[in-house]
Design a protein around this motif. Structure first.
Motif, PDB file in Angstrom:
ATOM      1  N   TRP A 148       0.772  -1.264   0.194  1.00 21.66           N
ATOM      2  CA  TRP A 148       0.134  -0.058   0.031  1.00 21.66           C
ATOM      3  C   TRP A 148       1.115   1.334  -0.008  1.00 21.66           C
ATOM      4  O   TRP A 148       0.417   2.297  -0.574  1.00 21.66           O
ATOM      5  CB  TRP A 148      -0.977   0.040   1.100  1.00 21.66           C
ATOM      6  N   LEU A 149       1.745   1.423   0.786  1.00 21.10           N
ATOM      7  CA  LEU A 149       2.919   2.551   0.949  1.00 21.10           C
ATOM      8  C   LEU A 149       3.477   2.703  -0.609  1.00 21.10           C
ATOM      9  O   LEU A 149       3.441   3.893  -1.176  1.00 21.10           O
ATOM     10  CB  LEU A 149       4.203   2.155   1.821  1.00 21.10           C
ATOM     11  N   MET A 150       3.824   1.777  -1.268  1.00 22.55           N
ATOM     12  CA  MET A 150       4.447   1.617  -2.740  1.00 22.55           C
ATOM     13  C   MET A 150       3.477   2.116  -3.716  1.00 22.55           C
ATOM     14  O   MET A 150       3.918   3.133  -4.495  1.00 22.55           O
ATOM     15  CB  MET A 150       5.359   0.624  -3.011  1.00 22.55           C
ATOM     16  N   ALA A 151       2.193   1.601  -3.461  1.00 21.13           N
ATOM     17  CA  ALA A 151       1.335   1.879  -4.285  1.00 21.13           C
ATOM     18  C   ALA A 151       0.773   3.587  -4.169  1.00 21.13           C
ATOM     19  O   ALA A 151       0.404   4.441  -5.092  1.00 21.13           O
ATOM     20  CB  ALA A 151       0.008   1.053  -4.216  1.00 21.13           C
ATOM     21  N   ALA A 152       0.722   3.813  -2.970  1.00 27.46           N
ATOM     22  CA  ALA A 152       0.415   5.377  -2.540  1.00 27.46           C
ATOM     23  C   ALA A 152       1.410   6.230  -3.290  1.00 27.46           C
ATOM     24  O   ALA A 152       0.857   7.396  -3.530  1.00 27.46           O
ATOM     25  CB  ALA A 152       0.463   5.244  -1.149  1.00 27.46           C
ATOM     26  N   LEU A 153       2.696   5.939  -3.199  1.00 29.74           N
ATOM     27  CA  LEU A 153       3.881   6.720  -3.901  1.00 29.74           C
ATOM     28  C   LEU A 153       3.455   6.953  -5.366  1.00 29.74           C
ATOM     29  O   LEU A 153       3.497   8.141  -5.961  1.00 29.74           O
ATOM     30  CB  LEU A 153       4.995   6.052  -3.553  1.00 29.74           C
ATOM     31  N   ALA A 156      11.301  17.710  -1.808  1.00 32.36           N
ATOM     32  CA  ALA A 156      11.948  17.545  -0.713  1.00 32.36           C
ATOM     33  C   ALA A 156      11.327  17.848   0.555  1.00 32.36           C
ATOM     34  O   ALA A 156      11.453  17.071   1.682  1.00 32.36           O
ATOM     35  CB  ALA A 156      13.339  18.500  -0.708  1.00 32.36           C
ATOM     36  N   VAL A 157      10.414  18.796   0.599  1.00 33.08           N
ATOM     37  CA  VAL A 157       9.758  19.426   1.781  1.00 33.08           C
ATOM     38  C   VAL A 157       8.705  18.196   2.123  1.00 33.08           C
ATOM     39  O   VAL A 157       8.506  17.973   3.267  1.00 33.08           O
ATOM     40  CB  VAL A 157       8.945  20.567   1.460  1.00 33.08           C
ATOM     41  N   CYS A 158       8.309  17.633   1.257  1.00 31.80           N
ATOM     42  CA  CYS A 158       7.104  16.693   1.187  1.00 31.80           C
ATOM     43  C   CYS A 158       7.622  15.188   1.787  1.00 31.80           C
ATOM     44  O   CYS A 158       6.759  14.416   2.122  1.00 31.80           O
ATOM     45  CB  CYS A 158       6.146  16.528  -0.102  1.00 31.80           C
ATOM     46  N   TYR A 159       8.856  15.049   1.484  1.00 31.36           N
ATOM     47  CA  TYR A 159       9.361  13.722   2.036  1.00 31.36           C
ATOM     48  C   TYR A 159       9.631  13.955   3.627  1.00 31.36           C
ATOM     49  O   TYR A 159       9.625  12.707   4.173  1.00 31.36           O
ATOM     50  CB  TYR A 159      10.771  13.639   1.452  1.00 31.36           C
ATOM     51  N   VAL A 160       9.836  15.044   4.085  1.00 35.45           N
ATOM     52  CA  VAL A 160      10.271  15.217   5.614  1.00 35.45           C
ATOM     53  C   VAL A 160       9.113  14.430   6.347  1.00 35.45           C
ATOM     54  O   VAL A 160       9.351  13.895   7.387  1.00 35.45           O
ATOM     55  CB  VAL A 160      10.409  16.692   5.898  1.00 35.45           C
ATOM     56  N   PRO A 161       7.804  14.806   6.132  1.00 30.85           N
ATOM     57  CA  PRO A 161       6.635  14.366   7.101  1.00 30.85           C
ATOM     58  C   PRO A 161       6.622  12.693   7.343  1.00 30.85           C
ATOM     59  O   PRO A 161       5.875  11.978   8.306  1.00 30.85           O
ATOM     60  CB  PRO A 161       5.499  14.737   6.636  1.00 30.85           C
ATOM     61  N   LEU A 162       7.261  12.139   6.300  1.00 29.73           N
ATOM     62  CA  LEU A 162       7.453  10.421   6.491  1.00 29.73           C
ATOM     63  C   LEU A 162       8.147  10.169   7.761  1.00 29.73           C
ATOM     64  O   LEU A 162       7.992   8.925   8.203  1.00 29.73           O
ATOM     65  CB  LEU A 162       8.142  10.016   5.270  1.00 29.73           C
ATOM     66  N   THR A 163       9.223  10.899   8.279  1.00 31.16           N
ATOM     67  CA  THR A 163       9.791  10.750   9.499  1.00 31.16           C
ATOM     68  C   THR A 163       8.909  10.566  10.608  1.00 31.16           C
ATOM     69  O   THR A 163       9.413  10.130  11.775  1.00 31.16           O
ATOM     70  CB  THR A 163      10.858  11.733   9.616  1.00 31.16           C
ATOM     71  N   LEU A 164       7.714  11.046  10.587  1.00 33.26           N
ATOM     72  CA  LEU A 164       6.720  10.804  11.782  1.00 33.26           C
ATOM     73  C   LEU A 164       6.325   9.681  11.972  1.00 33.26           C
ATOM     74  O   LEU A 164       5.912   9.290  12.786  1.00 33.26           O
ATOM     75  CB  LEU A 164       5.725  12.109  11.459  1.00 33.26           C
ATOM     76  N   VAL A 202       1.194  12.326  -0.577  1.00 34.51           N
ATOM     77  CA  VAL A 202       1.740  13.509  -0.661  1.00 34.51           C
ATOM     78  C   VAL A 202       3.241  13.613  -1.009  1.00 34.51           C
ATOM     79  O   VAL A 202       3.822  14.406  -1.834  1.00 34.51           O
ATOM     80  CB  VAL A 202       1.513  14.185   0.919  1.00 34.51           C
ATOM     81  N   ALA A 203       3.781  12.569  -0.633  1.00 31.76           N
ATOM     82  CA  ALA A 203       5.363  12.415  -1.017  1.00 31.76           C
ATOM     83  C   ALA A 203       5.765  12.512  -2.214  1.00 31.76           C
ATOM     84  O   ALA A 203       6.518  12.605  -3.015  1.00 31.76           O
ATOM     85  CB  ALA A 203       5.936  11.318   0.095  1.00 31.76           C
ATOM     86  N   GLY A 204       4.732  11.683  -3.081  1.00 29.05           N
ATOM     87  CA  GLY A 204       4.735  11.469  -4.330  1.00 29.05           C
ATOM     88  C   GLY A 204       4.247  12.505  -5.458  1.00 29.05           C
ATOM     89  O   GLY A 204       4.360  12.503  -6.668  1.00 29.05           O
ATOM     90  N   LEU A 205       3.659  13.439  -4.565  1.00 31.77           N
ATOM     91  CA  LEU A 205       2.632  14.514  -5.533  1.00 31.77           C
ATOM     92  C   LEU A 205       3.620  15.280  -6.620  1.00 31.77           C
ATOM     93  O   LEU A 205       3.144  15.531  -7.440  1.00 31.77           O
ATOM     94  CB  LEU A 205       2.246  15.565  -4.768  1.00 31.77           C
ATOM     95  N   ALA A 252      14.438   9.642   6.628  1.00 30.62           N
ATOM     96  CA  ALA A 252      15.444  10.756   6.625  1.00 30.62           C
ATOM     97  C   ALA A 252      16.185  10.773   5.293  1.00 30.62           C
ATOM     98  O   ALA A 252      16.539  12.048   4.878  1.00 30.62           O
ATOM     99  CB  ALA A 252      16.169  11.026   7.814  1.00 30.62           C
ATOM    100  N   VAL A 253      16.537   9.831   4.821  1.00 31.73           N
ATOM    101  CA  VAL A 253      17.210   9.731   3.400  1.00 31.73           C
ATOM    102  C   VAL A 253      16.637  10.765   2.325  1.00 31.73           C
ATOM    103  O   VAL A 253      17.274  11.358   1.698  1.00 31.73           O
ATOM    104  CB  VAL A 253      17.742   8.435   3.199  1.00 31.73           C
ATOM    105  N   PRO A 254      15.315  10.378   2.028  1.00 24.86           N
ATOM    106  CA  PRO A 254      14.784  11.157   0.877  1.00 24.86           C
ATOM    107  C   PRO A 254      14.760  12.773   1.050  1.00 24.86           C
ATOM    108  O   PRO A 254      15.121  13.468   0.181  1.00 24.86           O
ATOM    109  CB  PRO A 254      13.292  10.526   0.929  1.00 24.86           C
ATOM    110  N   GLY A 255      14.672  12.968   2.236  1.00 21.03           N
ATOM    111  CA  GLY A 255      14.461  14.589   2.333  1.00 21.03           C
ATOM    112  C   GLY A 255      16.159  15.144   2.247  1.00 21.03           C
ATOM    113  O   GLY A 255      16.046  16.235   1.535  1.00 21.03           O
ATOM    114  N   ALA A 256      17.018  14.531   2.835  1.00 21.50           N
ATOM    115  CA  ALA A 256      18.135  14.748   2.459  1.00 21.50           C
ATOM    116  C   ALA A 256      18.685  14.897   1.196  1.00 21.50           C
ATOM    117  O   ALA A 256      19.377  15.793   0.524  1.00 21.50           O
ATOM    118  CB  ALA A 256      19.113  14.227   3.368  1.00 21.50           C
ATOM    119  N   ALA A 257      18.394  13.771   0.391  1.00 25.86           N
ATOM    120  CA  ALA A 257      18.765  13.781  -0.990  1.00 25.86           C
ATOM    121  C   ALA A 257      17.891  14.646  -1.888  1.00 25.86           C
ATOM    122  O   ALA A 257      18.706  15.405  -2.811  1.00 25.86           O
ATOM    123  CB  ALA A 257      18.617  12.266  -1.449  1.00 25.86           C
TER     124      ALA A 257
END
Length: 419
Positions: free
Chosen positions: A249-254, A286-294, A307-310, A368-373
């Motif tokens: 589901w996570l990969m499909a959501a992306l 990059a900003v939308c990747y950050v909330p994944l760390t929650l 949202v991260a994939g938008l 944290a890696v996606p946001g940094a990249a």
């Protein structure tokens, strides 16, 4: 746009070529997920899973331009058929041999990636011979892109469905058999058998002699790294919140997020400097990747992944405009191939990097890696802003009817077209 799609689908061979290509690319689209789940089912570590997925991605990035050149020289059936069979056979060896001995596993996934048939480039070369008008060809490219996002959304669900019904090993085998059948349906079609590449000559560096293109490739290496790292980081999260189904589901959501973002971005004409727009899109990515760390519960996490994939597909679409602007004369197709290859290599680097990071700090560090990249990608675009914004010649080499009986044109997006 819907009317234009229907006109294309009514064209002879169009549905067969589109569906066959999408089905044929299914093993490639799901390889990273399928490999990670299989290695974990075999008791392998996150580092091994990420490394094997990275090897597949790097081998695929190396093989695509090489096989594409062979297709230009010898035609599609002579290259695509043996490539599809060799890739499927190599993945079958991996499925039956497992991860012990590890050398065999690495060799098998490397061969599977290396011999993946270049169906995507082949389809874009076939559209001009199937559709009579140039405008229809551009619409076909857009339809192809939308269909691929659907595939990347549905693909992870198919993997997890196969794993749930049978096993991770069966998922590898079934998806590759389906992929071979899809590839065969394309290459035995009349357009594929009749197609011949138009001869052309290029500098020994080809598209890589463009400073603007090199800057763009440097930025998208890190965009690919961000995307690849999510593939591995999501595994330990899923293990703690429900297992393989949650991972799917996570990969499909992306993929769904990329589909929504791409559809919205392509629904309007964009004015202004594309280099500046790309910086804004990558910043939002990059900003939308950050909330994944929650790492909240499953439902909120799936929404955050959407949202991260938008902004991924819009960033890629905007990059197409810049590739077209900075590609040297006669290298538009090569330039697009380098963008795809660089993105693939970046994704492989991301999967390889995220494995040790996850083992050291868990899913939190992995996310944290996606946001940094993404931040590094933005830095590259900012540092090379003048190069990317510099005016470039709109140079396109048009194939003549004497050299190309199919009237094949190079797949390209003009800066005046809708990105």
């Amino acid at each position: 746009m819907a009317t234009g799609y229907l006109e294309i689908l009514r064209a002879r061979h169009a549905v067969r070529l589109l569906v066959g290509t999408l089905v044929g690319r299914l093993p490639n689209a799901t390889a990273a997920i399928a490999v990670v789940l299989f290695v974990r089912a075999e008791g392998g570590t996150y580092s091994l899973a990420g490394a094997l997925a990275a090897v597949y991605g790097v081998a695929n990035a190396v093989g695509q331009p090489v096989l594409g050149r062979l297709v230009d020289l010898y035609g599609q059936p002579r290259v695509q058929v043996p490539a599809a069979l060799l890739s499927g056979a190599a993945m079958a060896v991996f499925a039956f041999a497992g991860t012990d001995p590890v050398a065999v596993a690495y060799a098998a996934v490397a061969a599977a990636g290396l011999f993946t048939p270049p169906l995507e480039g082949g389809l874009r070369a076939l559209w001009p011979s199937v559709l009579p008008e140039e405008g229809q060809v551009h619409t076909a490219y857009a339809m192809d892109a939308v269909a691929q996002e659907v595939m990347f959304t549905v693909g992870p669900l198919l993997v997890t469905l196969c794993v749930s019904l049978w096993s991770a090993q069966t998922a590898l085998l079934v998806l590759n058999v389906i992929g071979i059948l899809g590839a065969l349906s394309v290459v035995v079609s009349p357009p594929s058998r009749a197609w011949r590449s138009a001869p052309r000559e290029a500098h020994w560096l080809g598209a890589l002699r463009s400073p603007g293109l090199l800057a763009l490739l440097g930025a998208f290496l890190f965009v690919g790294t961000a995307l690849g790292s999510i593939t591995v980081a999501a595994v330990p999260y899923a293990d703690d919140h429900g297992g393989d189904a949650v991972y799917g589901w996570l990969m499909a959501a992306l993929g769904l997020g990329a589909l929504i973002g791409g559809a919205g971005y392509g629904a309007r004409q964009w004015s202004g400097e594309p280099a500046r727009r790309l910086r804004a899109l990558v910043a939002l990515l990059a900003v939308c990747y950050v909330p994944l760390t929650l790492m909240p519960g499953v439902v909120p996490m799936v929404l955050l992944t959407v949202v991260a994939g938008l902004f991924l597909a819009p960033a890629i679409a905007c990059a197409f405009v810049l590739v077209d602007r900075h590609a040297p004369r006669g290298t538009v197709t090569e330039a697009f191939s380098w963008l795809v290859t660089t993105f693939t290599v970046g994704a492989s680097v991301g999967t390889g990097l995220a494995g040790p990071v996850v083992e050291a700090g868990g899913a939190l560090w992995g996310f944290a890696v996606p946001g940094a990249a993404g931040a590094v990608s933005l830095l590259v675009l900012t540092a090379t802003g003048r190069v990317l914004a510099a005016p470039a010649r709109q140079e396109v080499v048009a194939a003549s009817s004497e050299n190309d009986p199919n009237r094949a044109v190079e797949p390209r997006f003009s800066s005046g077209d809708r990105a």
